[in-house]
Scaffold this motif. Structure first.
Motif, PDB file in Angstrom:
ATOM      1  N   GLN A   1     109.649 -29.139 -85.013  1.00  6.84           N
ATOM      2  CA  GLN A   1     108.479 -29.922 -84.567  1.00  6.84           C
ATOM      3  C   GLN A   1     108.837 -31.012 -83.562  1.00  6.84           C
ATOM      4  O   GLN A   1     108.025 -31.392 -82.742  1.00  6.84           O
ATOM      5  CB  GLN A   1     107.810 -30.582 -85.781  1.00  6.84           C
ATOM      6  N   LYS A   2     110.072 -31.516 -83.688  1.00  4.82           N
ATOM      7  CA  LYS A   2     110.450 -32.642 -82.826  1.00  4.82           C
ATOM      8  C   LYS A   2     110.984 -32.208 -81.462  1.00  4.82           C
ATOM      9  O   LYS A   2     111.119 -33.023 -80.567  1.00  4.82           O
ATOM     10  CB  LYS A   2     111.528 -33.491 -83.534  1.00  4.82           C
ATOM     11  N   THR A   3     111.302 -30.933 -81.320  1.00  5.84           N
ATOM     12  CA  THR A   3     111.861 -30.475 -80.055  1.00  5.84           C
ATOM     13  C   THR A   3     110.842 -30.667 -78.924  1.00  5.84           C
ATOM     14  O   THR A   3     109.680 -30.286 -79.061  1.00  5.84           O
ATOM     15  CB  THR A   3     112.220 -28.971 -80.135  1.00  5.84           C
ATOM     16  N   VAL A   4     111.298 -31.247 -77.842  1.00  4.02           N
ATOM     17  CA  VAL A   4     110.409 -31.382 -76.693  1.00  4.02           C
ATOM     18  C   VAL A   4     110.618 -30.166 -75.787  1.00  4.02           C
ATOM     19  O   VAL A   4     111.730 -29.917 -75.318  1.00  4.02           O
ATOM     20  CB  VAL A   4     110.695 -32.680 -75.914  1.00  4.02           C
ATOM     21  N   VAL A   5     109.562 -29.402 -75.590  1.00  2.36           N
ATOM     22  CA  VAL A   5     109.647 -28.248 -74.697  1.00  2.36           C
ATOM     23  C   VAL A   5     109.027 -28.674 -73.359  1.00  2.36           C
ATOM     24  O   VAL A   5     107.870 -29.061 -73.329  1.00  2.36           O
ATOM     25  CB  VAL A   5     108.905 -27.031 -75.294  1.00  2.36           C
ATOM     26  N   PRO A   6     109.801 -28.639 -72.269  1.00  3.55           N
ATOM     27  CA  PRO A   6     109.323 -29.238 -71.007  1.00  3.55           C
ATOM     28  C   PRO A   6     108.319 -28.395 -70.220  1.00  3.55           C
ATOM     29  O   PRO A   6     108.476 -28.184 -69.021  1.00  3.55           O
ATOM     30  CB  PRO A   6     110.627 -29.434 -70.223  1.00  3.55           C
ATOM     31  N   TYR A   7     107.271 -27.934 -70.905  1.00  2.00           N
ATOM     32  CA  TYR A   7     106.253 -27.122 -70.237  1.00  2.00           C
ATOM     33  C   TYR A   7     105.695 -27.798 -68.986  1.00  2.00           C
ATOM     34  O   TYR A   7     105.428 -27.164 -67.978  1.00  2.00           O
ATOM     35  CB  TYR A   7     105.081 -26.860 -71.192  1.00  2.00           C
ATOM     36  N   ARG A   8     105.509 -29.115 -69.082  1.00  8.30           N
ATOM     37  CA  ARG A   8     104.814 -29.800 -67.987  1.00  8.30           C
ATOM     38  C   ARG A   8     105.701 -30.088 -66.782  1.00  8.30           C
ATOM     39  O   ARG A   8     105.243 -30.632 -65.781  1.00  8.30           O
ATOM     40  CB  ARG A   8     104.176 -31.097 -68.502  1.00  8.30           C
ATOM     41  N   ASP A   9     106.961 -29.694 -66.874  1.00 11.54           N
ATOM     42  CA  ASP A   9     107.871 -29.938 -65.748  1.00 11.54           C
ATOM     43  C   ASP A   9     107.640 -29.015 -64.555  1.00 11.54           C
ATOM     44  O   ASP A   9     108.148 -29.271 -63.463  1.00 11.54           O
ATOM     45  CB  ASP A   9     109.339 -29.810 -66.202  1.00 11.54           C
ATOM     46  N   SER A  10     106.913 -27.923 -64.761  1.00 11.35           N
ATOM     47  CA  SER A  10     106.581 -27.084 -63.598  1.00 11.35           C
ATOM     48  C   SER A  10     105.174 -26.518 -63.779  1.00 11.35           C
ATOM     49  O   SER A  10     104.667 -26.413 -64.896  1.00 11.35           O
ATOM     50  CB  SER A  10     107.583 -25.937 -63.429  1.00 11.35           C
ATOM     51  N   ILE A  11     104.569 -26.168 -62.668  1.00 13.00           N
ATOM     52  CA  ILE A  11     103.203 -25.624 -62.699  1.00 13.00           C
ATOM     53  C   ILE A  11     103.158 -24.307 -63.470  1.00 13.00           C
ATOM     54  O   ILE A  11     102.280 -24.081 -64.300  1.00 13.00           O
ATOM     55  CB  ILE A  11     102.690 -25.398 -61.243  1.00 13.00           C
ATOM     56  N   LEU A  12     104.130 -23.458 -63.214  1.00 12.49           N
ATOM     57  CA  LEU A  12     104.141 -22.145 -63.871  1.00 12.49           C
ATOM     58  C   LEU A  12     104.180 -22.265 -65.393  1.00 12.49           C
ATOM     59  O   LEU A  12     103.380 -21.655 -66.105  1.00 12.49           O
ATOM     60  CB  LEU A  12     105.362 -21.341 -63.380  1.00 12.49           C
ATOM     61  N   THR A  13     105.113 -23.071 -65.904  1.00  9.72           N
ATOM     62  CA  THR A  13     105.247 -23.182 -67.358  1.00  9.72           C
ATOM     63  C   THR A  13     104.064 -23.928 -67.974  1.00  9.72           C
ATOM     64  O   THR A  13     103.668 -23.656 -69.097  1.00  9.72           O
ATOM     65  CB  THR A  13     106.571 -23.882 -67.747  1.00  9.72           C
ATOM     66  N   TRP A  14     103.506 -24.843 -67.199  1.00  7.05           N
ATOM     67  CA  TRP A  14     102.332 -25.588 -67.677  1.00  7.05           C
ATOM     68  C   TRP A  14     101.163 -24.628 -67.881  1.00  7.05           C
ATOM     69  O   TRP A  14     100.497 -24.612 -68.914  1.00  7.05           O
ATOM     70  CB  TRP A  14     101.988 -26.671 -66.652  1.00  7.05           C
ATOM     71  N   LEU A  15     100.947 -23.771 -66.865  1.00 10.00           N
ATOM     72  CA  LEU A  15      99.832 -22.819 -66.941  1.00 10.00           C
ATOM     73  C   LEU A  15     100.080 -21.695 -67.948  1.00 10.00           C
ATOM     74  O   LEU A  15      99.137 -21.123 -68.480  1.00 10.00           O
ATOM     75  CB  LEU A  15      99.547 -22.220 -65.553  1.00 10.00           C
ATOM     76  N   LEU A  16     101.343 -21.378 -68.193  1.00 10.40           N
ATOM     77  CA  LEU A  16     101.640 -20.278 -69.124  1.00 10.40           C
ATOM     78  C   LEU A  16     102.057 -20.778 -70.503  1.00 10.40           C
ATOM     79  O   LEU A  16     102.600 -20.034 -71.304  1.00 10.40           O
ATOM     80  CB  LEU A  16     102.749 -19.379 -68.555  1.00 10.40           C
ATOM     81  N   LYS A  17     101.773 -22.059 -70.777  1.00 19.24           N
ATOM     82  CA  LYS A  17     102.215 -22.657 -72.031  1.00 19.24           C
ATOM     83  C   LYS A  17     101.836 -21.828 -73.267  1.00 19.24           C
ATOM     84  O   LYS A  17     102.674 -21.536 -74.120  1.00 19.24           O
ATOM     85  CB  LYS A  17     101.621 -24.068 -72.141  1.00 19.24           C
ATOM     86  N   ASP A  18     100.579 -21.427 -73.351  1.00 19.48           N
ATOM     87  CA  ASP A  18     100.125 -20.631 -74.489  1.00 19.48           C
ATOM     88  C   ASP A  18     100.845 -19.289 -74.586  1.00 19.48           C
ATOM     89  O   ASP A  18     101.036 -18.748 -75.661  1.00 19.48           O
ATOM     90  CB  ASP A  18      98.619 -20.331 -74.346  1.00 19.48           C
TER      91      ASP A  18
END
Ligand code: ADP
Length: 356
Positions: A292-309
Motif C-alpha cells: 500500500q505504501k509503494t509509490v508508483v510514479p504513474y503521473r511522471d509521464s502522460i502515457l502511464t498517467w492515461l494507462l494507469k487503470d
C-alpha cells in the motif's frame, strides 16, 4: 475484485525483403508455444561477446518468421484468436480491457495492430466482431464511442480533431482524462474504421508538416461500450460500461545515439523516452509486488498517467511484444521488458450498475 495477470504474447516477424538479400542468421527459435530461445549471432561470437542462449516463457509465443513443419505459423487470425477474442469477451462483459503493442521500430507493432493493405490486423478484426456481437443482442440499449489520440513529446494530440494539443487533467476520483477530446458515436465497424483511417491520415500529415516521426509517438484508440440490458440472473436491468484501449507504443529502441545528433533531436529523444522509461519504471515497481505504501510514479509521464487503470489497476490487459528475428540486443531488451510485464497482477471488476 479478482486478480488477473497481464497476459504477454510474443510475436516474431518474418525477414523483410531488404533483409533477405543478406540472408541474415535467425537468432530466435520457438521450442514450445510458450517458450522462446534467443541465441547470440555470429557477429557477437566473432566479437568475443559470447553469451549463452537464453530461454523466456510467456503465455504464448507466436511464430510469424517462416512456415516450417514443426511450429504452427501465426497469421493475423492467430493473433485475433490468441488476444483479440478474449478482449472482445471482456468488453462485452463489462470489463475494461487493453492491448499494448511493444517493440523496437520495425518489429511489427503496426502490422499486428492495424494490419497491411492486404491483411487486417487486430484492431479492424476486433471492431468488426464487436459490432457483430452487439447486433446479436436484441432488447438491449447500446452505445459505442471512439476516440483516438497520439502522445508525442509528452503532448497529447487528438487524431480525430484539428491537431491542437490537449491537456490531461484528473477528475474528482483522481482518474486522468483528456480535456476537450473528441469522442464520436459509432454504429458500425465501417464508421469506426473510417474514423480510424482519418486519424491515421492526420498522423501522417502531421508527420510531414511538423517533422514528427510516428515511430516516436504512442497512439491510443479507445472504444467505449455502454450497454443497458436485462440480466436474467438478477431479474433486473443492468448497465455495463467498459472501455477497450488499443495501444501502439513508440519504438522501444534507444533514441539518443551516443554520437552525432543535434540538440533538438536529443531533446526530442529524451522526452519521448520519458513515457517509455516511465512505463518501464512503473512496470518494474509493480512486478516487485508493491504494498500500500509503494509509490508508483504513474503521473511522471502522460502515457502511464492515461494507462494507469490498465497497468496494475481495473483492467484486463494484454501485451504483444513484437520482436525482430535478427537484432540480438533489441530482442533481448524486449523479452526482458515482456518478462517484467508478465509478473503484474491487475485487480479487475465488472463495471456495472444495477437498477431495481
Ligand atoms: P513497427 O510498427 O513495429 O515499427 P511495422 O508493423 O511497420 O513495425 O513492421 C515493419 C515491416 O515489417 C512492415 O513492412 C510490415 O509489413 C512487416 N511485418 C511486420 N510483421 C509482419 C508479419 N507478421 N508478417 C508480415 N510482414 C510483417
Amino acid at each position: 475484485p479478482h486478480e488477473h495477470s497481464i497476459k504477454v504474447v510474443v510475436r516474431v516477424r518474418p525477414l523483410l525483403e531488404r533483409e533477405l538479400e543478406k540472408s541474415p542468421e535467425c537468432l530466435v527459435d520457438i521450442d514450445t508455444d510458450k517458450s522462446i530461445v534467443l541465441r547470440p549471432g555470429g557477429d557477437l561470437l566473432k566479437a568475443r561477446k559470447y553469451r549463452e542462449a537464453q530461454r523466456f516463457m510467456f503465455s504464448k509465443c507466436l511464430w510469424s518468421y517462416d512456415r516450417r513443419a514443426n511450429v504452427p505459423y501465426a497469421d493475423q487470425n492467430t493473433v485475433f484468436t490468441e488476444v483479440g477474442l478474449e478482449m472482445l469477451e471482456n468488453t462485452l462483459n463489462g470489463y475494461n480491457s487493453c492491448v499494448i503493442a511493444y517493440g523496437q521500430t520495425g518489429s511489427g507493432k503496426t502490422y499486428t495492430m492495424m494490419g497491411s493493405d492486404e491483411e487486417d490486423g487486430l484492431i479492424p478484426m476486433v471492431c468488426r466482431q464487436l459490432f457483430k456481437r452487439l447486433n446479436q443482442q436484441v432488447d438491449s440499449k447500446i452505445q459505442v464511442k471512439v476516440s483516438f489520440i497520439e502522445i508525442y513529446q509528452e503532448n497529447v494530440f487528438d487524431l480525430l480533431g484539428r491537431g491542437n494539443k490537449l491537456r490531461v487533467r484528473e477528475n474528482s476520483e483522481r482518474v486522468a482524462f483528456i480535456e476537450n477530446l473528441n469522442e464520436y458515436n459509432v454504429s458500425d465497424s465501417q464508421e469506426t474504421m473510417r474514423l480510424l483511417n482519418k486519424g491515421l491520415e492526420n498522423r501522417t500529415t502531421a508527420e510531414t508538416h511538423l517533422n514528427k516521426q510516428s515511430s516516436r509517438s504512442h497512439s491510443i484508440l479507445t472504444v467505449t461500450v455502454s450497454q443497458e440490458k436485462f440480466d436474467p440472473a438478477t431479474g433486473s436491468l443492468v448497465k455495463l460500461k467498459s472501455n477497450l484501449k488499443l495501444v501502439d507504443l513508440a519504438g522501444s529502441e534507444k533514441f539518443v545515439a551516443s554520437d552525432g545528433l543535434d540538440k533538438i533531436r536529443q531533446q526530442e529523444g529524451s522526452r519521448i523516452n520519458k513515457s517509455l522509461v516511465t512505463l518501464g519504471r512503473v512496470l518494474t515497481i509493480l512486478s516487485e509486488k508493491p504494498n500500500q505504501k509503494t509509490v508508483v510514479p504513474y503521473r511522471d509521464s502522460i502515457l502511464t498517467w492515461l494507462l494507469k487503470d490498465n497497468i496494475g489497476g481495473n483492467s484486463k490487459t494484454s501485451m504483444i511484444a513484437c520482436v525482430s528475428p535478427i537484432d540480438y540486443d533489441e530482442t533481448l531488451s524486449t523479452l526482458r521488458f515482456a518478462t517484467t510485464t508478465s509478473k503484474i497482477e491487475n485487480q479487475v471488476l465488472i463495471n456495472k450498475e444495477s437498477q431495481f
